[in-house]
Design a protein around this motif. Structure first.
Motif, PDB file in Angstrom:
ATOM      1  N   GLN A   4      25.049  25.613 -14.853  1.00 44.52           N
ATOM      2  CA  GLN A   4      25.947  24.807 -15.676  1.00 44.52           C
ATOM      3  C   GLN A   4      25.463  23.359 -15.729  1.00 44.52           C
ATOM      4  N   CYS A   5      25.460  22.756 -16.942  1.00 41.87           N
ATOM      5  CA  CYS A   5      25.107  21.341 -17.109  1.00 41.87           C
ATOM      6  C   CYS A   5      26.253  20.474 -16.589  1.00 41.87           C
ATOM      7  N   PRO A   6      26.004  19.540 -15.683  1.00 45.91           N
ATOM      8  CA  PRO A   6      27.091  18.707 -15.141  1.00 45.91           C
ATOM      9  C   PRO A   6      27.609  17.668 -16.145  1.00 45.91           C
ATOM     10  N   GLU A   7      26.882  17.420 -17.252  1.00 43.99           N
ATOM     11  CA  GLU A   7      27.298  16.405 -18.215  1.00 43.99           C
ATOM     12  C   GLU A   7      28.261  16.973 -19.262  1.00 43.99           C
ATOM     13  N   CYS A   8      27.851  18.046 -19.942  1.00 39.86           N
ATOM     14  CA  CYS A   8      28.687  18.614 -21.011  1.00 39.86           C
ATOM     15  C   CYS A   8      29.375  19.904 -20.602  1.00 39.86           C
ATOM     16  N   MET A   9      29.145  20.386 -19.351  1.00 36.25           N
ATOM     17  CA  MET A   9      29.763  21.579 -18.773  1.00 36.25           C
ATOM     18  C   MET A   9      29.367  22.854 -19.507  1.00 36.25           C
ATOM     19  N   SER A  10      28.264  22.834 -20.268  1.00 39.75           N
ATOM     20  CA  SER A  10      27.789  24.051 -20.925  1.00 39.75           C
ATOM     21  C   SER A  10      27.142  24.967 -19.892  1.00 39.75           C
ATOM     22  N   VAL A  11      27.368  26.300 -20.020  1.00 44.44           N
ATOM     23  CA  VAL A  11      26.835  27.305 -19.090  1.00 44.44           C
ATOM     24  C   VAL A  11      25.687  28.016 -19.791  1.00 44.44           C
ATOM     25  N   PHE A  12      24.566  28.181 -19.085  1.00 40.56           N
ATOM     26  CA  PHE A  12      23.372  28.802 -19.646  1.00 40.56           C
ATOM     27  C   PHE A  12      22.933  29.968 -18.764  1.00 40.56           C
ATOM     28  N   ALA A  13      22.354  30.974 -19.409  1.00 40.60           N
ATOM     29  CA  ALA A  13      21.727  32.065 -18.670  1.00 40.60           C
ATOM     30  C   ALA A  13      20.268  31.690 -18.401  1.00 40.60           C
ATOM     31  N   VAL A  14      19.801  31.826 -17.182  1.00 40.03           N
ATOM     32  CA  VAL A  14      18.441  31.480 -16.794  1.00 40.03           C
ATOM     33  C   VAL A  14      17.821  32.639 -16.037  1.00 40.03           C
ATOM     34  N   ASP A  15      16.479  32.632 -16.031  1.00 35.58           N
ATOM     35  CA  ASP A  15      15.769  33.656 -15.253  1.00 35.58           C
ATOM     36  C   ASP A  15      14.861  32.967 -14.245  1.00 35.58           C
ATOM     37  N   ALA A  16      14.196  33.766 -13.443  1.00 36.12           N
ATOM     38  CA  ALA A  16      13.362  33.222 -12.369  1.00 36.12           C
ATOM     39  C   ALA A  16      12.196  32.424 -12.919  1.00 36.12           C
ATOM     40  N   ARG A  17      11.634  32.841 -14.030  1.00 39.36           N
ATOM     41  CA  ARG A  17      10.496  32.111 -14.603  1.00 39.36           C
ATOM     42  C   ARG A  17      10.915  30.723 -15.059  1.00 39.36           C
ATOM     43  N   THR A  18      12.097  30.622 -15.672  1.00 37.61           N
ATOM     44  CA  THR A  18      12.583  29.312 -16.111  1.00 37.61           C
ATOM     45  C   THR A  18      12.787  28.378 -14.930  1.00 37.61           C
ATOM     46  N   LEU A  19      13.365  28.942 -13.839  1.00 40.06           N
ATOM     47  CA  LEU A  19      13.608  28.115 -12.656  1.00 40.06           C
ATOM     48  C   LEU A  19      12.314  27.678 -11.994  1.00 40.06           C
ATOM     49  N   ALA A  20      11.299  28.545 -12.027  1.00 42.81           N
ATOM     50  CA  ALA A  20      10.049  28.241 -11.319  1.00 42.81           C
ATOM     51  C   ALA A  20       9.196  27.211 -12.044  1.00 42.81           C
ATOM     52  N   GLN A  21       9.390  27.021 -13.372  1.00 42.26           N
ATOM     53  CA  GLN A  21       8.520  26.123 -14.122  1.00 42.26           C
ATOM     54  C   GLN A  21       8.602  24.686 -13.621  1.00 42.26           C
ATOM     55  N   ALA A  22       9.786  24.217 -13.260  1.00 41.72           N
ATOM     56  CA  ALA A  22       9.932  22.833 -12.784  1.00 41.72           C
ATOM     57  C   ALA A  22      10.767  22.793 -11.510  1.00 41.72           C
ATOM     58  N   HIS A  23      10.639  23.860 -10.715  1.00 39.32           N
ATOM     59  CA  HIS A  23      11.342  23.906  -9.422  1.00 39.32           C
ATOM     60  C   HIS A  23      12.839  23.678  -9.590  1.00 39.32           C
ATOM     61  N   GLY A  24      13.421  24.351 -10.607  1.00 44.95           N
ATOM     62  CA  GLY A  24      14.862  24.294 -10.797  1.00 44.95           C
ATOM     63  C   GLY A  24      15.347  23.171 -11.691  1.00 44.95           C
ATOM     64  N   PHE A  25      14.505  22.225 -12.036  1.00 44.71           N
ATOM     65  CA  PHE A  25      14.932  21.102 -12.887  1.00 44.71           C
ATOM     66  C   PHE A  25      14.781  21.512 -14.348  1.00 44.71           C
ATOM     67  N   VAL A  26      15.883  21.471 -15.106  1.00 41.21           N
ATOM     68  CA  VAL A  26      15.888  21.917 -16.498  1.00 41.21           C
ATOM     69  C   VAL A  26      16.540  20.842 -17.367  1.00 41.21           C
ATOM     70  N   MET A  27      16.367  21.001 -18.689  1.00 39.91           N
ATOM     71  CA  MET A  27      16.966  20.100 -19.677  1.00 39.91           C
ATOM     72  C   MET A  27      18.045  20.862 -20.429  1.00 39.91           C
ATOM     73  N   CYS A  28      19.233  20.280 -20.567  1.00 41.20           N
ATOM     74  CA  CYS A  28      20.350  20.902 -21.273  1.00 41.20           C
ATOM     75  C   CYS A  28      20.022  21.017 -22.762  1.00 41.20           C
ATOM     76  N   GLY A  29      20.165  22.248 -23.300  1.00 42.48           N
ATOM     77  CA  GLY A  29      19.893  22.456 -24.720  1.00 42.48           C
ATOM     78  C   GLY A  29      21.000  21.957 -25.615  1.00 42.48           C
ATOM     79  N   HIS A  30      22.122  21.522 -25.045  1.00 45.99           N
ATOM     80  CA  HIS A  30      23.244  21.030 -25.854  1.00 45.99           C
ATOM     81  C   HIS A  30      23.285  19.509 -25.917  1.00 45.99           C
ATOM     82  N   CYS A  31      23.231  18.851 -24.739  1.00 46.09           N
ATOM     83  CA  CYS A  31      23.332  17.386 -24.722  1.00 46.09           C
ATOM     84  C   CYS A  31      22.027  16.710 -24.322  1.00 46.09           C
ATOM     85  N   GLY A  32      21.017  17.478 -23.898  1.00 43.35           N
ATOM     86  CA  GLY A  32      19.717  16.896 -23.564  1.00 43.35           C
ATOM     87  C   GLY A  32      19.629  16.301 -22.180  1.00 43.35           C
TER      88      GLY A  32
END
Length: 264
Positions: A4-32
């Motif tokens: 879940q994004c802590p800024e806009c509270m949007s919930v996203f489905a993720v997989d292991a490959r997505t998490l491994a690309q930046a060691h868990g750090f991701v960009m929110c597709g809704h608010c950036g």
């Protein structure tokens, strides 16, 4: 898995490959916004309606994993000291890995600098060309011209000469028969430069006319024809300075009863 994004509270489905690309750090597709997806990682969503996914507080000690799925057998068994050193190096390398998006931003900034410098250089060149095209106006301006003259005095340079004959005023004039040259007239004039800058010596035009205003004779004199002092000719007429000029012209006869002087 879900996060879940802590800024806009949007919930996203993720997989292991997505998490491994930046060691868990991701960009929110809704608010950036960028956030740590592992802090709210969940296997299943709680029953609706819900607002926030549970947050995982970091533990004092990392959890142990016990169930070994696969472990390749090394060709040679490293000693304990080497294993510990390698493990420490791997852990340190994991800590300092830069996320891909950060590397991309850094590379973008590095590629942007040459364009910024090129634009600044072009802008400075355009300003220099504009200043040169308007040099007469800038030097003649009381405020800008004064600043330029102070800068040139400090840099030991010389501003280009600006001519403004409207600022040259004739204070006095006189004509008489030349005392030593027969058939000639001696004309004297007192000239003052009211401009706030030094002007080059003007071209003087003398006209002799009769009582009806008809021009009987005209003489156009360049500065080097009425000034013998080369240094004075080079320096020009300073601002606020007055000077007496002497002109020798041919006498057109008794019909010439008036004369005038103009400057170019």
């Amino acid at each position: 898995m879900y996060t879940q994004c802590p800024e806009c509270m949007s919930v996203f489905a993720v997989d292991a490959r997505t998490l491994a690309q930046a060691h868990g750090f991701v960009m929110c597709g809704h608010c950036g916004a960028g956030f740590d997806s592992i802090s709210t990682l969940a296997d299943q969503l709680p029953p609706e309606p819900f607002t926030e996914l549970p947050s995982h507080e970091p533990g004092v000690e990392p959890p142990h994993v016990e169930l070994v799925v696969y472990r390749p057998k090394p060709e040679t068994e490293p000693d304990a000291a080497t294993s510990e050193t390698q493990a420490a190096q791997d852990a340190f390398a994991d800590l300092i890995v830069t996320p891909r998006f950060a590397r991309e931003q850094r590379d973008t900034r590095a590629r942007r600098w040459p364009w910024v410098l090129a634009c600044v250089a072009l802008l400075l060149g355009l300003c220099a060309q504009l200043a040169w095209a308007l040099r007469d106006t800038l030097v003649a301006d009381p405020t800008v011209g004064g600043m330029l003259r102070q800068a040139c005095a400090a840099l030991n340079c010389r501003l280009p000469e600006v001519r403004d004959v409207a600022q040259l005023h004739l204070l006095a004039r006189d004509v008489q028969t030349h005392p030593t040259v027969p058939g000639a007239l001696l004309i004297s004039a007192t000239l003052r430069n009211d401009a706030p800058f030094t002007q080059p010596w003007p071209v003087v035009t003398i006209r002799l006319s009769d009582a009806n205003g008809k021009v009987l004779a005209m003489r156009r004199l360049n500065p080097y024809e009425y000034l013998d002092d080369t240094e004075q000719l080079r320096q020009g007429l300073p601002p606020g300075a007055s000077t007496a000029l002497i002109f020798e012209v041919e006498d057109p006869g008794r019909k010439a009863v008036a004369f005038d002087l103009s400057f170019e």
